[in-house]
Design a protein around this motif. Structure first.
Motif, PDB file in Angstrom:
ATOM      1  N   ILE A 106     -11.967  86.026  -3.472  1.00  0.00           N
ATOM      2  CA  ILE A 106     -13.357  85.689  -3.182  1.00  0.00           C
ATOM      3  C   ILE A 106     -14.127  85.437  -4.470  1.00  0.00           C
ATOM      4  CG2 ILE A 106     -14.085  88.114  -3.168  1.00  0.00           C
ATOM      5  CD1 ILE A 106     -15.967  87.353  -0.793  1.00  0.00           C
ATOM      6  N   ILE A 107     -15.052  84.496  -4.390  1.00  0.00           N
ATOM      7  CA  ILE A 107     -15.999  84.272  -5.486  1.00  0.00           C
ATOM      8  C   ILE A 107     -17.338  84.791  -4.999  1.00  0.00           C
ATOM      9  CG2 ILE A 107     -17.175  82.604  -6.943  1.00  0.00           C
ATOM     10  CD1 ILE A 107     -14.691  80.795  -6.586  1.00  0.00           C
ATOM     11  N   ASP A 108     -17.808  85.821  -5.681  1.00  0.00           N
ATOM     12  CA  ASP A 108     -19.085  86.441  -5.331  1.00  0.00           C
ATOM     13  C   ASP A 108     -20.113  85.960  -6.355  1.00  0.00           C
ATOM     14  OD1 ASP A 108     -21.088  88.237  -4.390  1.00  0.00           O
ATOM     15  OD2 ASP A 108     -19.527  89.624  -3.759  1.00  0.00           O
ATOM     16  N   SER A 109     -20.405  86.753  -7.359  1.00  0.00           N
ATOM     17  CA  SER A 109     -21.364  86.319  -8.385  1.00  0.00           C
ATOM     18  C   SER A 109     -20.762  85.240  -9.284  1.00  0.00           C
ATOM     19  CB  SER A 109     -21.812  87.503  -9.247  1.00  0.00           C
ATOM     20  OG  SER A 109     -20.752  87.922 -10.096  1.00  0.00           O
ATOM     21  N   GLY A 110     -19.439  85.287  -9.468  1.00  0.00           N
ATOM     22  CA  GLY A 110     -18.757  84.341 -10.342  1.00  0.00           C
ATOM     23  C   GLY A 110     -18.742  84.752 -11.802  1.00  0.00           C
ATOM     24  N   LEU A 111     -19.392  85.855 -12.141  1.00  0.00           N
ATOM     25  CA  LEU A 111     -19.502  86.276 -13.537  1.00  0.00           C
ATOM     26  C   LEU A 111     -18.135  86.603 -14.146  1.00  0.00           C
ATOM     27  CD1 LEU A 111     -22.707  88.489 -13.284  1.00  0.00           C
ATOM     28  CD2 LEU A 111     -22.499  86.259 -14.418  1.00  0.00           C
ATOM     29  N   THR A 112     -17.358  87.425 -13.456  1.00  0.00           N
ATOM     30  CA  THR A 112     -16.040  87.803 -13.983  1.00  0.00           C
ATOM     31  C   THR A 112     -15.119  86.597 -14.035  1.00  0.00           C
ATOM     32  OG1 THR A 112     -16.311  90.038 -13.118  1.00  0.00           O
ATOM     33  CG2 THR A 112     -14.069  89.355 -13.663  1.00  0.00           C
ATOM     34  N   PRO A 154     -21.150  83.613   4.445  1.00  0.00           N
ATOM     35  CA  PRO A 154     -22.471  84.176   4.127  1.00  0.00           C
ATOM     36  C   PRO A 154     -22.362  85.294   3.100  1.00  0.00           C
ATOM     37  CG  PRO A 154     -21.906  84.479   6.463  1.00  0.00           C
ATOM     38  CD  PRO A 154     -20.730  83.851   5.798  1.00  0.00           C
ATOM     39  N   ASN A 155     -23.485  85.627   2.511  1.00  0.00           N
ATOM     40  CA  ASN A 155     -23.540  86.694   1.512  1.00  0.00           C
ATOM     41  C   ASN A 155     -23.554  88.045   2.220  1.00  0.00           C
ATOM     42  OD1 ASN A 155     -23.734  88.053  -0.859  1.00  0.00           O
ATOM     43  ND2 ASN A 155     -25.872  87.557  -1.237  1.00  0.00           N
ATOM     44  N   ALA A 156     -22.393  88.445   2.725  1.00  0.00           N
ATOM     45  CA  ALA A 156     -22.230  89.702   3.451  1.00  0.00           C
ATOM     46  C   ALA A 156     -21.103  90.494   2.803  1.00  0.00           C
ATOM     47  CB  ALA A 156     -21.910  89.428   4.919  1.00  0.00           C
ATOM     48  N   PHE A 157     -21.056  91.786   3.075  1.00  0.00           N
ATOM     49  CA  PHE A 157     -20.011  92.651   2.551  1.00  0.00           C
ATOM     50  C   PHE A 157     -18.777  92.496   3.436  1.00  0.00           C
ATOM     51  CE2 PHE A 157     -19.581  96.823   0.076  1.00  0.00           C
ATOM     52  CZ  PHE A 157     -18.208  96.699   0.006  1.00  0.00           C
ATOM     53  N   ASP A 164     -11.571  94.916  -0.220  1.00  0.00           N
ATOM     54  CA  ASP A 164     -11.664  96.337   0.109  1.00  0.00           C
ATOM     55  C   ASP A 164     -13.070  96.881  -0.006  1.00  0.00           C
ATOM     56  OD1 ASP A 164     -11.595  98.425  -2.646  1.00  0.00           O
ATOM     57  OD2 ASP A 164     -11.619  96.261  -2.888  1.00  0.00           O
ATOM     58  N   TYR A 165     -13.209  98.058   0.517  1.00  0.00           N
ATOM     59  CA  TYR A 165     -14.339  98.935   0.211  1.00  0.00           C
ATOM     60  C   TYR A 165     -13.718 100.286  -0.099  1.00  0.00           C
ATOM     61  CZ  TYR A 165     -18.147 102.191   0.523  1.00  0.00           C
ATOM     62  OH  TYR A 165     -19.039 103.191   0.218  1.00  0.00           O
ATOM     63  N   VAL A 177     -16.968  91.443   8.488  1.00  0.00           N
ATOM     64  CA  VAL A 177     -18.148  91.986   7.830  1.00  0.00           C
ATOM     65  C   VAL A 177     -18.161  93.496   8.062  1.00  0.00           C
ATOM     66  CG1 VAL A 177     -20.674  91.984   7.752  1.00  0.00           C
ATOM     67  CG2 VAL A 177     -19.425  89.841   8.166  1.00  0.00           C
ATOM     68  N   LEU A 178     -18.243  94.240   6.972  1.00  0.00           N
ATOM     69  CA  LEU A 178     -18.238  95.693   7.048  1.00  0.00           C
ATOM     70  C   LEU A 178     -19.602  96.192   7.533  1.00  0.00           C
ATOM     71  CD1 LEU A 178     -16.369  98.120   6.467  1.00  0.00           C
ATOM     72  CD2 LEU A 178     -17.418  98.244   4.201  1.00  0.00           C
ATOM     73  N   ALA A 179     -19.572  97.099   8.499  1.00  0.00           N
ATOM     74  CA  ALA A 179     -20.800  97.661   9.053  1.00  0.00           C
ATOM     75  C   ALA A 179     -21.520  98.474   7.980  1.00  0.00           C
ATOM     76  CB  ALA A 179     -20.472  98.534  10.253  1.00  0.00           C
ATOM     77  N   PRO A 180     -22.834  98.339   7.877  1.00  0.00           N
ATOM     78  CA  PRO A 180     -23.604  99.063   6.852  1.00  0.00           C
ATOM     79  C   PRO A 180     -23.438 100.576   6.910  1.00  0.00           C
ATOM     80  CG  PRO A 180     -24.948  97.328   7.807  1.00  0.00           C
ATOM     81  CD  PRO A 180     -23.688  97.382   8.618  1.00  0.00           C
TER      82      PRO A 180
END
Length: 184
Positions: A106-112, A154-157, A164-165, A177-180
């Protein structure tokens, strides 16, 4: 692990096992169109999340390739990446003159990934490209030229299929999508 095993932990299934397989197959066909057997392609998986993508992509490709792995860590305050990266496990392969394809889950922020791309390009590779199963366009903080993207989400966890979490859910066959309530 199937969604039914953890129903209360997932609010929505984004990609089923079949959709993931179809997406990996589509990515493989696109990669094959750009690389031939004589290209000496090296695919580099980013540990740990990319393990599932890397394994399935490698098996879906009908060209010769070499595989290697890197583990990198970005750290900052809390759960947010600072873009400051350290290499935990470096490549075992010399990439001088090689065509390199970074494989990500996955590409999230892309910083790393931006840092990793720049790092590998300084090592004398002929080319360095990126293949990611997922991308969160609304979360990206840096401009990244990603040659192969499976699905924009979408920007979801999200968890599953390597994501993983707290080191859990990686073995989920689909992506959800992981439940909050799980991480709150």
């Amino acid at each position: 692990m199937d969604i039914k095993d953890i129903e209360s932990d997932i609010t929505e299934v984004l990609l089923s096992e079949e959709q993931i397989a179809d997406t990996i197959s589509e990515l493989a066909r696109r990669i094959e169109a750009d690389y031939s057997d004589d290209d000496d392609l090296l695919i580099v998986g980013v540990l740990r999340g990319a393990v599932m993508v890397m394994a399935d992509l490698a098996r879906a490709l009908h060209i010769h390739l070499t595989m290697d792995w890197m583990a990198v860590s970005s750290y900052g305050s809390g759960t947010q990446s600072s873009g400051v990266v350290r290499i935990l496990k470096d490549l075992d392969t010399d990439i001088t003159g090689r065509k390199v394809l970074i494989v990500e889950d996955i590409i999230d922020s892309g910083l790393t990934l931006s840092w990793l791309l720049a790092n590998l390009r300084t090592r004398g590779a002929e080319s360095v490209e990126i293949c990611a199963l997922l991308r969160k366009p609304d979360a990206v903080k840096v401009e990244l030229d990603v040659r192969y993207v499976g699905v924009d989400i979408p920007n979801a966890f999200v968890v599953g299929y390597g994501l993983d979490y707290a080191e859990r859910y990686r073995n989920l066959k689909s992506i959800g999508v992981l439940a909050p309530h799980v991480y709150a």
